[in-house]
Enzyme design. Structure first.
Site, PDB file in Angstrom:
ATOM      1  N   ARG A  51      72.844   0.714 -54.467  1.00 42.33           N
ATOM      2  CA  ARG A  51      72.624   1.029 -55.766  1.00 42.33           C
ATOM      3  C   ARG A  51      71.823   2.438 -55.729  1.00 42.33           C
ATOM      4  NH1 ARG A  51      70.531  -4.322 -56.039  1.00 42.33           N
ATOM      5  NH2 ARG A  51      68.519  -3.580 -55.340  1.00 42.33           N
ATOM      6  N   CYS A 140      48.355  -7.174 -53.152  1.00 45.07           N
ATOM      7  CA  CYS A 140      47.637  -6.107 -53.651  1.00 45.07           C
ATOM      8  C   CYS A 140      46.344  -6.744 -54.044  1.00 45.07           C
ATOM      9  CB  CYS A 140      48.116  -5.409 -54.824  1.00 45.07           C
ATOM     10  SG  CYS A 140      49.406  -6.759 -55.741  1.00 45.07           S
ATOM     11  N   HIS A 268      44.922  -3.771 -61.299  1.00 50.36           N
ATOM     12  CA  HIS A 268      44.461  -5.360 -60.946  1.00 50.36           C
ATOM     13  C   HIS A 268      43.030  -5.512 -61.265  1.00 50.36           C
ATOM     14  CE1 HIS A 268      48.391  -5.953 -59.945  1.00 50.36           C
ATOM     15  NE2 HIS A 268      48.410  -6.455 -58.767  1.00 50.36           N
TER      16      HIS A 268
HETATM   17  N1  LIG Z   1      53.824  -3.335 -56.652  1.00 49.15           N
HETATM   18  C1  LIG Z   1      52.998  -3.545 -56.063  1.00 49.15           C
HETATM   19  O1  LIG Z   1      51.643  -3.460 -56.577  1.00 49.15           O
HETATM   20  C2  LIG Z   1      52.953  -4.151 -54.736  1.00 49.15           C
HETATM   21  C3  LIG Z   1      51.632  -4.288 -54.065  1.00 49.15           C
HETATM   22  C4  LIG Z   1      51.789  -4.722 -52.730  1.00 49.15           C
HETATM   23  C5  LIG Z   1      52.998  -5.121 -52.170  1.00 49.15           C
HETATM   24  N2  LIG Z   1      54.209  -5.020 -53.087  1.00 49.15           N
HETATM   25  C6  LIG Z   1      55.367  -5.285 -52.598  1.00 49.15           C
HETATM   26  O2  LIG Z   1      56.199  -4.142 -51.986  1.00 49.15           O
HETATM   27  C7  LIG Z   1      57.374  -4.490 -52.382  1.00 49.15           C
HETATM   28  C8  LIG Z   1      58.224  -3.773 -53.378  1.00 49.15           C
HETATM   29  O3  LIG Z   1      57.452  -3.656 -54.487  1.00 49.15           O
HETATM   30  P1  LIG Z   1      57.658  -2.446 -55.542  1.00 49.15           P
HETATM   31  O4  LIG Z   1      56.925  -2.816 -56.750  1.00 49.15           O
HETATM   32  O5  LIG Z   1      58.011  -1.088 -55.078  1.00 49.15           O
HETATM   33  O6  LIG Z   1      59.219  -2.953 -56.091  1.00 49.15           O
HETATM   34  P2  LIG Z   1      60.337  -2.184 -56.933  1.00 49.15           P
HETATM   35  O7  LIG Z   1      59.813  -1.008 -57.769  1.00 49.15           O
HETATM   36  O8  LIG Z   1      61.083  -3.199 -57.420  1.00 49.15           O
HETATM   37  O9  LIG Z   1      61.322  -1.372 -55.615  1.00 49.15           O
HETATM   38  C9  LIG Z   1      62.189  -2.184 -54.845  1.00 49.15           C
HETATM   39  C10 LIG Z   1      62.586  -1.012 -53.909  1.00 49.15           C
HETATM   40  O10 LIG Z   1      63.283  -1.864 -52.738  1.00 49.15           O
HETATM   41  C11 LIG Z   1      64.647  -1.488 -52.735  1.00 49.15           C
HETATM   42  N3  LIG Z   1      65.476  -2.569 -52.459  1.00 49.15           N
HETATM   43  C12 LIG Z   1      65.913  -3.603 -53.115  1.00 49.15           C
HETATM   44  N4  LIG Z   1      66.823  -4.642 -52.617  1.00 49.15           N
HETATM   45  C13 LIG Z   1      66.844  -3.729 -51.649  1.00 49.15           C
HETATM   46  C14 LIG Z   1      68.035  -4.156 -50.437  1.00 49.15           C
HETATM   47  N5  LIG Z   1      68.809  -5.195 -50.327  1.00 49.15           N
HETATM   48  N6  LIG Z   1      68.224  -3.128 -49.413  1.00 49.15           N
HETATM   49  C15 LIG Z   1      67.610  -2.110 -49.314  1.00 49.15           C
HETATM   50  N7  LIG Z   1      66.422  -1.678 -50.461  1.00 49.15           N
HETATM   51  C16 LIG Z   1      66.387  -2.549 -51.476  1.00 49.15           C
HETATM   52  C17 LIG Z   1      64.946  -0.930 -54.125  1.00 49.15           C
HETATM   53  O11 LIG Z   1      66.153  -0.007 -54.047  1.00 49.15           O
HETATM   54  P3  LIG Z   1      66.916   0.379 -55.301  1.00 49.15           P
HETATM   55  O12 LIG Z   1      66.527   1.585 -56.189  1.00 49.15           O
HETATM   56  O13 LIG Z   1      68.218   0.542 -54.565  1.00 49.15           O
HETATM   57  O14 LIG Z   1      67.208  -0.865 -55.842  1.00 49.15           O
HETATM   58  C18 LIG Z   1      63.558  -0.342 -54.328  1.00 49.15           C
HETATM   59  O15 LIG Z   1      63.558   0.969 -53.514  1.00 49.15           O
HETATM   60  C19 LIG Z   1      57.461  -6.113 -52.514  1.00 49.15           C
HETATM   61  O16 LIG Z   1      57.782  -6.969 -51.482  1.00 49.15           O
HETATM   62  C20 LIG Z   1      56.211  -6.183 -53.299  1.00 49.15           C
HETATM   63  O17 LIG Z   1      55.856  -7.613 -53.157  1.00 49.15           O
HETATM   64  C21 LIG Z   1      54.216  -4.391 -54.226  1.00 49.15           C
END
Ligand SMILES: NC(=O)c1ccc[n+]([C@@H]2O[C@H](COP(=O)([O-])OP(=O)(O)OC[C@H]3O[C@@H](n4cnc5c(N)ncnc54)[C@H](OP(=O)(O)O)[C@@H]3O)[C@@H](O)[C@H]2O)c1
Length: 371
Positions: A51, A140, A268
């Site tokens: 994407r 987190c 949080h």
């Molecule tokens: N948000 C938090 O506070 C937090 C804290 C700790 C851990 N996490 C973990 O970190 C991860 C990401 O969180 P986020 O908040 O950054 O989510 P997000 O904003 O939804 O971003 C997801 C990212 O993953 C990419 N992605 C999705 N499907 C993919 C695929 N099939 N192949 C390659 N890249 C792909 C997306 O790329 P596209 O732009 O191409 O869709 C985007 O860059 C999750 O596992 C979450 O549990 C998040």
């Protein structure tokens, strides 16, 4: 016998760094922090899904093209900072490790695996030395608790911990943020008498299954249905329980949690009740946490912290420290707030990369310890 090839510890070494999930909330902040904190990046590789491939992200003022995350994308990469979801990590992290990279993974996929250090910078950095290619970043809501619980445990022994979390929608990624903003606008459009308040004709939730605007949801992640002690808990609650025990190396710690999603954008909050082995007064607890690295403590009752007012900053904030009326001898209540995208994810990941660099631990898995 030397366990590592210490020759990897060149202070001037520059790394090829891939950010997997570079277009997401966590990945974007990782990119920003690598730059702001002057991590020695020689080559920067942003990776995401099809994407976003072909688009660009800015690094050091230059647009860098986003590539599709696939096994070959990790050829020649030294460090991967990964935040593209558990399914992607399950598939691609082993590929990166097989190609000689060290991966710092933000997803839950590897956290509880034996041989994978689960690390909060400043809390248990020593665990990094055991890495075999993968280092996990905790959830987190776990991460922000760790400096606080570690300090309390070292001072007075943790006997029991009860946590209720109030977690922002950014913890659910971009889709979570979009849902809250869009639904709020949609709901206000329903009731606002002003002519400009036109109800958006279409609103479809991308992430949450129940209303998020003007509401809260006492469920994060899926429920455990199997019979047993954990039945009825959500996976998010169990992450906090099990990850805390692993990070603090307290496998039998009595700890329980309730995780709640609230309509806050970033940050949080956690209401924490601890029972200690030995009594600590409120004044002693305040003094203890005031000298704990990464922690900021309120100095008056009214000086409590809120997520909105602290978002965008690095510390863990502790306020509302008071005795537990149900356990006056050894019980305390605390209110713990932090930016989930920073200490809970991106900042911790970058600090771990810094620690690996400083300790000469950026090396392929084959060079590390075998257990
Ligand atoms: N948000 C938090 O506070 C937090 C804290 C700790 C851990 N996490 C973990 O970190 C991860 C990401 O969180 P986020 O908040 O950054 O989510 P997000 O904003 O939804 O971003 C997801 C990212 O993953 C990419 N992605 C999705 N499907 C993919 C695929 N099939 N192949 C390659 N890249 C792909 C997306 O790329 P596209 O732009 O191409 O869709 C985007 O860059 C999750 O596992 C979450 O549990 C998040």
């Amino acid at each position: 016998m030397d366990r590592f090839l210490m020759s990897s510890n060149h202070p001037n070494r520059q790394y090829t760094v891939a950010v997997l999930g570079a277009t997401g909330l966590v990945g974007s902040l990782i990119t920003q922090l690598l730059e702001e904190r002057h991590f020695p990046v020689g080559t920067f590789k942003p990776l995401a899904s099809e994407r976003s491939a072909g688009g660009t992200v800015l690094f050091k003022g230059q647009p860098v093209t986003v590539e599709v995350a696939c096994p070959q994308a990790f050829d020649g990469v030294d460090i991967v900072l990964s935040s593209a979801g558990g399914v992607v990590s399950a598939l691609l992290v082993p590929e990166a490790v097989a190609r000689g990279a060290v991966v710092i993974d933000n997803t839950s996929f590897f956290r509880m695996q034996a041989g994978v250090p689960l690390v909060v910078a400043g809390v248990n950095d020593q665990a990094l030395a055991q890495h075999q290619g993968i280092i996990a970043n905790p959830n987190c809501s776990t991460a922000q608790l760790m400096p606080v619980l570690k300090a309390l445990h070292e001072a007075a022994g943790l006997k029991q911990v009860t946590v209720s979390t109030y977690q922002s929608v950014s913890g659910a990624g971009k889709a979570g943020l979009d849902d809250l903003m869009d639904e709020t606008e949609h709901n206000l459009g329903d009731t606002c008498p002003a002519p400009h308040c036109v109800r958006p004709s279409q609103f479809e939730r991308k992430n949450f299954k129940r209303p998020m605007a003007f509401n809260l949801i006492p469920q994060i992640d899926s429920f455990i249905y199997e019979d047993g002690l954990e039945a009825g808990y959500t996976k998010e609650e169990l992450k906090l329980i099990h990850e805390t025990r692993k990070i603090l190396n307290l496998p039998d710690l009595a700890i329980t949690a309730t995780a709640i999603r609230v309509p806050v954008l970033v940050g949080h909050s956690e209401a924490v009740t601890v029972a200690l082995e030995r009594p600590l007064s409120v004044a002693e607890t305040t003094a203890l946490l005031a000298k704990t690295p990464d922690v900021v403590v309120a100095t008056s009752y009214e000086d409590y912290h809120t997520p909105r007012e602290t978002a965008g900053t690095d510390p863990v904030y502790v306020s509302r420290i008071r005795r537990d009326t149900a356990n006056p001898a050894t019980g305390l209540h605390l209110w713990v707030v932090s930016d989930n995208l920073r200490i809970g994810a991106a900042l911790n990941a970058v600090r771990l990369a810094e620690s690996l660099h400083a300790q000469g631990l950026v090396h392929p898995a084959s060079v590390g310890v075998s257990v």
